[in-house]
Design a protein around this motif. Structure first.
Motif, PDB file in Angstrom:
ATOM      1  N   LEU C  73       0.835  -1.201   0.000  1.00  0.00           N
ATOM      2  CA  LEU C  73       0.000   0.000   0.000  1.00  0.00           C
ATOM      3  C   LEU C  73       0.873   1.255   0.000  1.00  0.00           C
ATOM      4  O   LEU C  73       0.605   2.221  -0.735  1.00  0.00           O
ATOM      5  CB  LEU C  73      -0.923   0.002   1.227  1.00  0.00           C
ATOM      6  N   LEU C  74       1.903   1.219   0.791  1.00  0.00           N
ATOM      7  CA  LEU C  74       2.820   2.345   0.872  1.00  0.00           C
ATOM      8  C   LEU C  74       3.461   2.617  -0.487  1.00  0.00           C
ATOM      9  O   LEU C  74       3.502   3.768  -0.961  1.00  0.00           O
ATOM     10  CB  LEU C  74       3.907   1.994   1.892  1.00  0.00           C
ATOM     11  N   TRP C  81       1.680   9.066  -7.244  1.00  0.00           N
ATOM     12  CA  TRP C  81       2.138  10.426  -7.434  1.00  0.00           C
ATOM     13  C   TRP C  81       2.479  10.697  -8.901  1.00  0.00           C
ATOM     14  O   TRP C  81       2.207  11.759  -9.431  1.00  0.00           O
ATOM     15  CB  TRP C  81       3.400  10.569  -6.573  1.00  0.00           C
ATOM     16  N   ARG C  82       3.068   9.733  -9.560  1.00  0.00           N
ATOM     17  CA  ARG C  82       3.493   9.958 -10.933  1.00  0.00           C
ATOM     18  C   ARG C  82       2.900   8.974 -11.941  1.00  0.00           C
ATOM     19  O   ARG C  82       2.883   9.258 -13.130  1.00  0.00           O
ATOM     20  CB  ARG C  82       5.025   9.806 -11.036  1.00  0.00           C
ATOM     21  N   LEU C  83       2.484   7.796 -11.501  1.00  0.00           N
ATOM     22  CA  LEU C  83       2.057   6.780 -12.462  1.00  0.00           C
ATOM     23  C   LEU C  83       0.545   6.614 -12.469  1.00  0.00           C
ATOM     24  O   LEU C  83      -0.142   6.957 -11.497  1.00  0.00           O
ATOM     25  CB  LEU C  83       2.697   5.421 -12.120  1.00  0.00           C
ATOM     26  N   ASN C  84       0.018   6.039 -13.552  1.00  0.00           N
ATOM     27  CA  ASN C  84      -1.410   5.732 -13.588  1.00  0.00           C
ATOM     28  C   ASN C  84      -1.686   4.551 -12.655  1.00  0.00           C
ATOM     29  O   ASN C  84      -0.778   3.873 -12.201  1.00  0.00           O
ATOM     30  CB  ASN C  84      -1.867   5.439 -15.025  1.00  0.00           C
ATOM     31  N   ARG C  85      -2.987   4.338 -12.412  1.00  0.00           N
ATOM     32  CA  ARG C  85      -3.371   3.329 -11.419  1.00  0.00           C
ATOM     33  C   ARG C  85      -2.780   1.946 -11.705  1.00  0.00           C
ATOM     34  O   ARG C  85      -2.219   1.303 -10.820  1.00  0.00           O
ATOM     35  CB  ARG C  85      -4.903   3.243 -11.355  1.00  0.00           C
ATOM     36  N   ALA C  86      -2.901   1.504 -12.935  1.00  0.00           N
ATOM     37  CA  ALA C  86      -2.460   0.133 -13.250  1.00  0.00           C
ATOM     38  C   ALA C  86      -0.946  -0.020 -13.035  1.00  0.00           C
ATOM     39  O   ALA C  86      -0.490  -0.969 -12.389  1.00  0.00           O
ATOM     40  CB  ALA C  86      -2.814  -0.215 -14.697  1.00  0.00           C
ATOM     41  N   ASP C  87      -0.177   0.917 -13.566  1.00  0.00           N
ATOM     42  CA  ASP C  87       1.274   0.831 -13.412  1.00  0.00           C
ATOM     43  C   ASP C  87       1.672   0.922 -11.947  1.00  0.00           C
ATOM     44  O   ASP C  87       2.567   0.186 -11.493  1.00  0.00           O
ATOM     45  CB  ASP C  87       1.961   1.952 -14.200  1.00  0.00           C
ATOM     46  N   ALA C  88       1.023   1.791 -11.219  1.00  0.00           N
ATOM     47  CA  ALA C  88       1.361   1.939  -9.801  1.00  0.00           C
ATOM     48  C   ALA C  88       1.032   0.658  -9.047  1.00  0.00           C
ATOM     49  O   ALA C  88       1.821   0.185  -8.219  1.00  0.00           O
ATOM     50  CB  ALA C  88       0.598   3.130  -9.207  1.00  0.00           C
ATOM     51  N   VAL C 137      -3.356  -6.561  -7.240  1.00  0.00           N
ATOM     52  CA  VAL C 137      -4.491  -6.738  -8.148  1.00  0.00           C
ATOM     53  C   VAL C 137      -5.706  -5.963  -7.623  1.00  0.00           C
ATOM     54  O   VAL C 137      -6.422  -5.298  -8.392  1.00  0.00           O
ATOM     55  CB  VAL C 137      -4.822  -8.235  -8.301  1.00  0.00           C
ATOM     56  N   LEU C 138      -5.925  -6.016  -6.317  1.00  0.00           N
ATOM     57  CA  LEU C 138      -7.052  -5.270  -5.738  1.00  0.00           C
ATOM     58  C   LEU C 138      -6.914  -3.779  -6.020  1.00  0.00           C
ATOM     59  O   LEU C 138      -7.875  -3.107  -6.419  1.00  0.00           O
ATOM     60  CB  LEU C 138      -7.097  -5.494  -4.223  1.00  0.00           C
ATOM     61  N   LEU C 139      -5.725  -3.264  -5.834  1.00  0.00           N
ATOM     62  CA  LEU C 139      -5.501  -1.836  -6.065  1.00  0.00           C
ATOM     63  C   LEU C 139      -5.781  -1.478  -7.521  1.00  0.00           C
ATOM     64  O   LEU C 139      -6.357  -0.422  -7.812  1.00  0.00           O
ATOM     65  CB  LEU C 139      -4.058  -1.473  -5.711  1.00  0.00           C
TER      66      LEU C 139
END
Ligand code: AMP
Ligand code: AMP
Ligand code: AMP
Ligand code: NA
Ligand code: NA
Ligand code: NA
Lengths: 100, 310, 310, 310, 100, 100
Positions: C73-74, C81-88, C137-139
């Motif tokens: 999560l951290l 901050w910089r990446l889209n949801r999937a990449d992050a 995967v949840l994120l």
């Protein structure tokens, strides 16, 4: 679902040619290529593939007719005289014509 | 003295393939074993160098490079008698270069008798692989208009797989020293000889495959493959004596000179001298010289060494 | 203290690939070495657990699973901050998970200095691989209508190759005990470190291949790959201290937190979060964090541990 | 007595595959391990034969070949009760032949208890592989007009991979003797058992794959696969007793009789008796008999041996 | 000897897709498939195959035109947006029409 | 650059057949062949290739229509009844007609 007409060029040759061949394909306008390991026999005898440098590779390229001709011409001039190599072309239909 | 059992594995492989058994080792095993042998030889040499290396070694290395060059020219001169320029040049490159496995068998031959050799022999092994390849290409291209791709050639020569592993092993062994390498020795030291036995099994299979090609190449190739190692071994012995090496070192240098490449050279020549017939050089190098050195050459060179050093 | 020689093998592989040598290890060797490492680590942990395991370990395992979840999560929070949801999400899964080889190098680091660690660290290694993948995967799917294929995900997580081998090894070691495992130790114990050296040679080759991709990903990825392991190592150290682990155990837990997955996570994310760019996570995890941990991180975390445990 | 830990590796593989884990060992590893096992068994037998071999062994070898032939005919008679000629003949060939891994596990079972066996058992292992294959083909072709390709069959039988490696190892061990083999023992002796553990992991994976096929074959195959090894073990025990073998030798001969081939026989039958259903024989041999022998059979045959030799 | 007209559909894509793809092929009506390992290059860069999960696979399916279209449509929708994949169709003649 | 019309015959079958098949190809007039390893599934179930003798092979032969027919006929008679095997033929253009 429409399939767009392209050429499939297949080259079977000695594994040592993989690196130079792949370089040339891109220079002659191919947008991609697929390589797999093979063994076989022909006028240069049997290529058993027991050793990394003794096997054959099979290279497939989907491209326009013009690119296929350019690659074929290059292979004929640069490799056919000295290396075991065969090359054939067939007609295929592809999904996205712009990719090739 | 009885045959080293590792040589029996070679004979087993040879027999299996000649009798058309379906015995085959997976190519991945072959590659793994050769990575292992190169690293292990390099490490051993590096550790020894760390202990006893002297600046004089650098001079010796230069002499050995010169030796490799001369042997290639000599082989070319002999081969041109019967072969066209391309074939002669490519084959000469094989014989100016060296065989790592033959070296390993000679080292195992010494170890069985408790005889030491100078650590720099490993360095000689590494540096003798390359000059012959460069000279071979030059000989093939001499007088041709076609420009040489020097960059590519140099790259292949200095960054070829065996060079990187041998020299890399040397440097690691040298940096880590005996203490650092201790924990690695259950693999690189204790298993060296049994792994060599597996490798020789595979070499037997591969050698047999080349014997078939011999018939097509004729007796000149066979004679060349038998006599040239003998001559080269004598040159190597003489050079070792002149350089002040010990008897053990002399045997190894003689074996290096007598041995011929069957991996680095064929791969390099196929690309750089495509008009040469690869079956010819390989039949000589792998079909004749390799088994000859293994079975008769090394003991013979040792007799010569003992006679010279008596 | 001098570099562990196994790290020199990593540098050799790195050098070879960066210099574009043709050195390549067969894929089958890579797979074999990783099966071996996982089994050997598991067996060692299992034997140790049989001797000294305590029920308290189960509680610690739960805490460690929680730790893995929090780290994921951290990492996600930082990456968003910089990446889209999937990449992050995909990258966070890599960093919440662990690297077996980094763990092995840290264990070898301890062994060289004769420092012991709790056997349950092997268990922690096994259980920290998985929660991050689920959380990742949840994120990625949070707030999406698309339903998750929970069954498939759970299956991949609990029955993934490395989980089966690590836990399988643990159970075998635990059932057979020191006496039973004795006859297996010439392979799983004596050869552990030298086999690790071969593995690191391969890792050097693979890392170099990812360094190329780094340039395209930009400096955020590099910074992330350098700073996050540092921060995570501190969190790991603190948790180890709080859990009452020894200094050796603390170093290993810090290393687990600091390390990032480069096998299980990429494979799982490619299927479960296909819209994420696999080159990005792998460039960070394998191109930056892995070499950093190996070359600088582990000694650094050990300094921190000694300072904390002084 | 607790389970031999190598058997735990088999169970781990079985579990992994039944739970549909993605655990897979590279095919090259499997081939390498089997080359290793065959050579190591051969070498060990050869060294022992060099020490204690007696001319009487040749007579025993002939008896053992006869035994293999009789067992094949017996199996065929039982199988014809329910199966067509081709299937019965092919399956009988599997059961008349032997399994090298089962033999190795029985040898490891003896070694754990410090019990010796005669060296010629290795020879029996080698010669029992083949007669069953010839008899199987004859049974399938009996009464057919189609001519047999004897040459090809003989070639496959005498020069099959496992025959060449086992006999080759025997000869090398015999020629080199204990002194010569000494330097090879870090691989072929010390690593034998741990390598067997890896091999059994793979066997677990492969066995599980065949268990699926069992359901389609019905209960006759399962019963056959469970009862025939029991019966054959008793015949083997009796023969061993009659031949004057020691208790250890009797266990190994009983195990050879009880074991069934899952490599040489399937490959040979697929070519020589193509109309037989390969899934059927393999389900019985690998899916039932192999795990039965490993888990229950060997300890059971040992109890019988002790009872007979008391 | 008569050869019956069928379609040969070839897909080259990432190795991780082997299991899901094979499942889908059967659901969409293919009666069989052949997979082999490959490496290659295209718009998603080079797939060297040095690692088990980094290589490509080549999947060949001989089938009716309708099945080929269905598979192509599924690949286009489910895989093309996110995975390196090419797909092409050609005409082949087969021995036993009922097998495909 | 002219491409000459030939047939490409592709056979996918069990690996144990490699040696006998290669022998037969030459007897029936093929001037060469290329073999690569494959896995797959069909009416005989899944051929996973986990074991050397369990995998499939793919054999490609470029040849005249008559040779292709002869090979197909031989496969149909000798192998199809007992072995997992598929076979298909397509049209290709080759560089040097005399080689095939
Ligand atoms: N007629 C053919 N059909 C399929 N592959 C062939 C054919 N001829 C040659 N090849 C392949 O091409 C390689 C080189 O051919 P060659 O130059 O004839 O030795 C061989 O090793 C085979 O793999
Ligand atoms: N024009 C092409 N010809 C043959 N194979 C291709 C071509 N383009 C791509 N490929 C293969 O398809 C894979 C994925 O393509 P791409 O999505 O373009 O990266 C590549 O790794 C190649 O193996
Ligand atoms: N429709 C198909 N498309 C592509 N390959 C196939 C097809 N059917 C069968 N195969 C291949 O041919 C082998 C034997 O087929 P079969 O006899 O149907 O089991 C299979 O293992 C596959 O590799
Ligand atoms: Na030389
Ligand atoms: Na982590
Ligand atoms: Na039996």
């Amino acid at each position: 679902m429409t399939f767009h007409a392209k050429k499939l060029l297949t080259i079977v040759t000695e594994a040592v040619l993989e690196a130079p061949l792949v370089k040339v394909l891109q220079q002659l306008g191919a947008h991609g290529y697929t390589v797999s390991d093979a063994r076989g026999g022909g006028s240069h005898g049997v290529q058993g593939g027991g050793w990394s440098f003794e096997g054959n590779i099979r290279v497939d390229v989907v491209c326009d007719a013009a690119v296929a001709e350019a690659i074929a011409a290059h292979c004929q001039q640069a490799y056919l005289p000295h290396y075991g190599l065969i090359l054939y072309v067939s007609d295929v239909g592809v999904l996205r014509a712009d990719k090739f | 003295m009885t045959l080293d059992p590792v040589v029996l594995f070679f004979l087993l492989g040879l027999f299996a393939a000649l009798a058309r058994s379906d015995l085959k080792l997976p190519p991945a095993l072959y590659e793994t074993l050769s990575v292992f042998l190169l690293l292990a030889i390099g490490l051993k040499g590096g550790v020894a160098l760390a202990k006893t290396g002297s600046p004089q070694v650098l001079l010796q290395v230069l002499l050995v490079i010169l030796l490799g060059t001369l042997l290639t020219l000599l082989a070319f001169a002999v081969l041109r008698w019967r072969l066209n320029r391309a074939d002669a040049a490519a084959t000469a490159a094989h014989y100016g270069s060296v065989s790592v496995v033959t070296f390993a068998v000679a080292a195992s031959f010494l170890a069985r008798q408790g005889i030491e050799a100078e650590p720099q022999l490993t360095l000689f092994l590494a540096v003798m692989e390359m000059p012959a390849l460069v000279v071979g290409v030059l000989l093939a291209r001499l007088g041709e208009r076609q420009q040489l791709r020097w960059g590519q050639l140099a790259h292949e020569v200095f960054l070829g797989k065996s060079m990187v592993l041998l020299l890399g092993g040397l440097v690691i062994g040298w940096l880590a020293g005996p203490a650092g390498i201790g924990s690695l020795s259950p693999l690189y030291v204790d298993l060296f000889k049994p792994v060599l036995s597996l490798f020789l099994l595979e070499m037997g299979l591969l050698t047999a495959a080349k014997l078939g090609g011999l018939r097509r190449q004729g007796s000149f190739v066979v004679l060349f493959g038998l006599l040239v190692p003998l001559g080269f071994a004598c040159i190597g012995l003489g050079s070792a004596y002149a350089m002040g090496l010990s008897a053990g070192g002399a045997l190894l240098l003689a074996t290096l000179c007598a041995s011929s490449s069957y991996i680095a050279a064929p791969a390099a020549m196929r690309i750089a001298v495509p008009e040469a017939n690869p079956a010819l050089s390989l039949a000589a190098s792998l079909g004749v010289t390799f088994p000859f050195n293994l079975l008769l050459g090394i003991p013979l060179y040792w007799m010569l060494t003992q006679w010279l050093y008596a």
